[in-house]
Design an enzyme around this catalytic site. Structure first.
Site, PDB file in Angstrom:
ATOM      1  N   THR A  53       0.828  -1.203   0.000  1.00  0.00           N
ATOM      2  CA  THR A  53       0.000   0.000   0.000  1.00  0.00           C
ATOM      3  C   THR A  53       0.864   1.254   0.000  1.00  0.00           C
ATOM      4  O   THR A  53       1.997   1.248   0.524  1.00  0.00           O
ATOM      5  CB  THR A  53      -0.917   0.017   1.240  1.00  0.00           C
ATOM      6  OG1 THR A  53      -1.546   1.290   1.374  1.00  0.00           O
ATOM      7  CG2 THR A  53      -0.119  -0.232   2.518  1.00  0.00           C
ATOM      8  N   ASP A  54       0.325   2.340  -0.527  1.00  0.00           N
ATOM      9  CA  ASP A  54       1.031   3.617  -0.466  1.00  0.00           C
ATOM     10  C   ASP A  54       1.172   4.129   0.959  1.00  0.00           C
ATOM     11  O   ASP A  54       2.022   4.979   1.248  1.00  0.00           O
ATOM     12  CB  ASP A  54       0.345   4.664  -1.349  1.00  0.00           C
ATOM     13  CG  ASP A  54      -1.102   4.954  -0.975  1.00  0.00           C
ATOM     14  OD1 ASP A  54      -1.603   4.381   0.010  1.00  0.00           O
ATOM     15  OD2 ASP A  54      -1.738   5.762  -1.688  1.00  0.00           O
ATOM     16  N   GLU A  55       0.375   3.606   1.884  1.00  0.00           N
ATOM     17  CA  GLU A  55       0.385   4.111   3.258  1.00  0.00           C
ATOM     18  C   GLU A  55       1.681   3.799   4.002  1.00  0.00           C
ATOM     19  O   GLU A  55       1.961   4.404   5.042  1.00  0.00           O
ATOM     20  CB  GLU A  55      -0.814   3.573   4.026  1.00  0.00           C
ATOM     21  CG  GLU A  55      -2.135   4.040   3.454  1.00  0.00           C
ATOM     22  CD  GLU A  55      -3.323   3.721   4.348  1.00  0.00           C
ATOM     23  OE1 GLU A  55      -3.165   3.759   5.589  1.00  0.00           O
ATOM     24  OE2 GLU A  55      -4.400   3.437   3.810  1.00  0.00           O
ATOM     25  N   TYR A  77      -2.101  -0.360  10.926  1.00  0.00           N
ATOM     26  CA  TYR A  77      -2.270  -1.029   9.635  1.00  0.00           C
ATOM     27  C   TYR A  77      -1.046  -0.835   8.744  1.00  0.00           C
ATOM     28  O   TYR A  77      -0.451  -1.801   8.254  1.00  0.00           O
ATOM     29  CB  TYR A  77      -3.510  -0.496   8.908  1.00  0.00           C
ATOM     30  CG  TYR A  77      -3.480  -0.767   7.416  1.00  0.00           C
ATOM     31  CD1 TYR A  77      -3.512  -2.069   6.939  1.00  0.00           C
ATOM     32  CD2 TYR A  77      -3.392   0.281   6.500  1.00  0.00           C
ATOM     33  CE1 TYR A  77      -3.460  -2.326   5.576  1.00  0.00           C
ATOM     34  CE2 TYR A  77      -3.350   0.027   5.137  1.00  0.00           C
ATOM     35  CZ  TYR A  77      -3.386  -1.275   4.674  1.00  0.00           C
ATOM     36  OH  TYR A  77      -3.318  -1.522   3.332  1.00  0.00           O
ATOM     37  N   LYS A  81       1.934  -3.504   7.313  1.00  0.00           N
ATOM     38  CA  LYS A  81       2.243  -3.703   5.901  1.00  0.00           C
ATOM     39  C   LYS A  81       3.705  -3.359   5.596  1.00  0.00           C
ATOM     40  O   LYS A  81       4.349  -4.021   4.779  1.00  0.00           O
ATOM     41  CB  LYS A  81       1.314  -2.862   5.034  1.00  0.00           C
ATOM     42  CG  LYS A  81      -0.143  -3.275   5.095  1.00  0.00           C
ATOM     43  CD  LYS A  81      -0.382  -4.675   4.538  1.00  0.00           C
ATOM     44  CE  LYS A  81      -0.284  -4.705   3.033  1.00  0.00           C
ATOM     45  NZ  LYS A  81      -0.628  -6.062   2.485  1.00  0.00           N
TER      46      LYS A  81
END
Length: 248
Positions: A53-55, A77, A81
């Site tokens: 994810t970009d997060e 979260y 990741k």
């Protein structure tokens, strides 16, 4: 049966729930990924794609992240990741496994669990309810249709370079307020259908990925315009209440 390759989409992915309870995210996103990698190392000879994810990059006020940006996750979260990404790269280097990582921006489209912002707002409006908007709604996200994301992942699976990371962006940044107004417009609902709610704890202001690598090296381009994709998504939820209503 024999398994050649793995594309690992499996994840706990809802930031709000990770704030309420981080352990399921660590268990699924990090330990689950490690378990898959060990099995892959011992029994498979193909390619492993880790869907990230970009997060994991954290928040950025200006510009866009390239794949070599240091990881700076801000939620349980995104931390789970980021840890999974590092474990995947460690397996690639330690055991000489063919691994690629993709990091995409916010996905939208049919069959998305109704806790996510677009299906949450759409299903609320189908029921004539207001939509809950965090704070002032100024947080910015980049949006990509799930079909485009899957096309990009397929390109990485077939043509990506082993050990590489590929950002996947949609090329459309919207504030949450702008997104909300677009959805309200599709339902012909006034602005007072917005219900202001307390902001999310540690809410990242803006995500933005530089995806020139996958576009230039692998020839990826988005096929869906957001206008068309949003209309099709809303239509799908209107026509498939039997799918989402039990979940909601």
């Amino acid at each position: 049966f024999e398994i050649d390759s793995i594309v690992n989409f499996a994840a706990e992915s809802h930031v709000d729930r990770s704030i309420s309870s981080a352990m399921p995210f660590a268990h699924t996103n990090f330990l689950g990924l490690t378990n898959l990698l060990e099995g892959f190392r011992d029994f498979c000879k193909g390619r492993f794609i880790q869907i990230s994810t970009d997060e994991v990059y954290g928040s950025v006020s200006q510009g866009s992240w390239s794949e070599d940006r240091p990881l700076s996750p801000n939620s349980p979260y995104s931390a789970s990741k980021a840890g999974a990404d590092l474990m995947a790269l460690a397996f690639a280097r330690t055991y000489n496994i063919d691994i690629c990582i993709t990091r995409s921006s916010n996905n939208y489209g049919p069959r998305q669990f109704p806790e996510k912002v677009i299906p949450l707002f759409v299903t609320n409006l189908i029921d004539g309810k207001k939509v809950p908007l965090y704070g002032q709604g100024l947080n910015i996200r980049d949006w990509i249709h799930v079909t485009d994301n899957c096309r990009a992942i397929k390109l990485v699976f077939e043509h990506g370079k082993s050990g590489e990371i590929y950002n996947i962006g949609g090329g459309l940044e919207l504030s949450n307020l702008e997104l909300t107004k677009l959805i309200l417009s599709e339902f012909n609902k006034p602005i007072d259908f917005i219900e202001r709610v307390a902001d999310r704890a540690g809410h990242d202001f803006r995500y933005s990925v530089d995806d020139q690598k996958i576009r230039k090296e692998l020839g990826f381009s988005s096929a869906y315009s957001f206008e068309v994709g949003l209309k099709e998504t809303i239509t799908w939820y209107k026509e498939n209440e039997n799918w989402w209503r039990p979940l909601k």
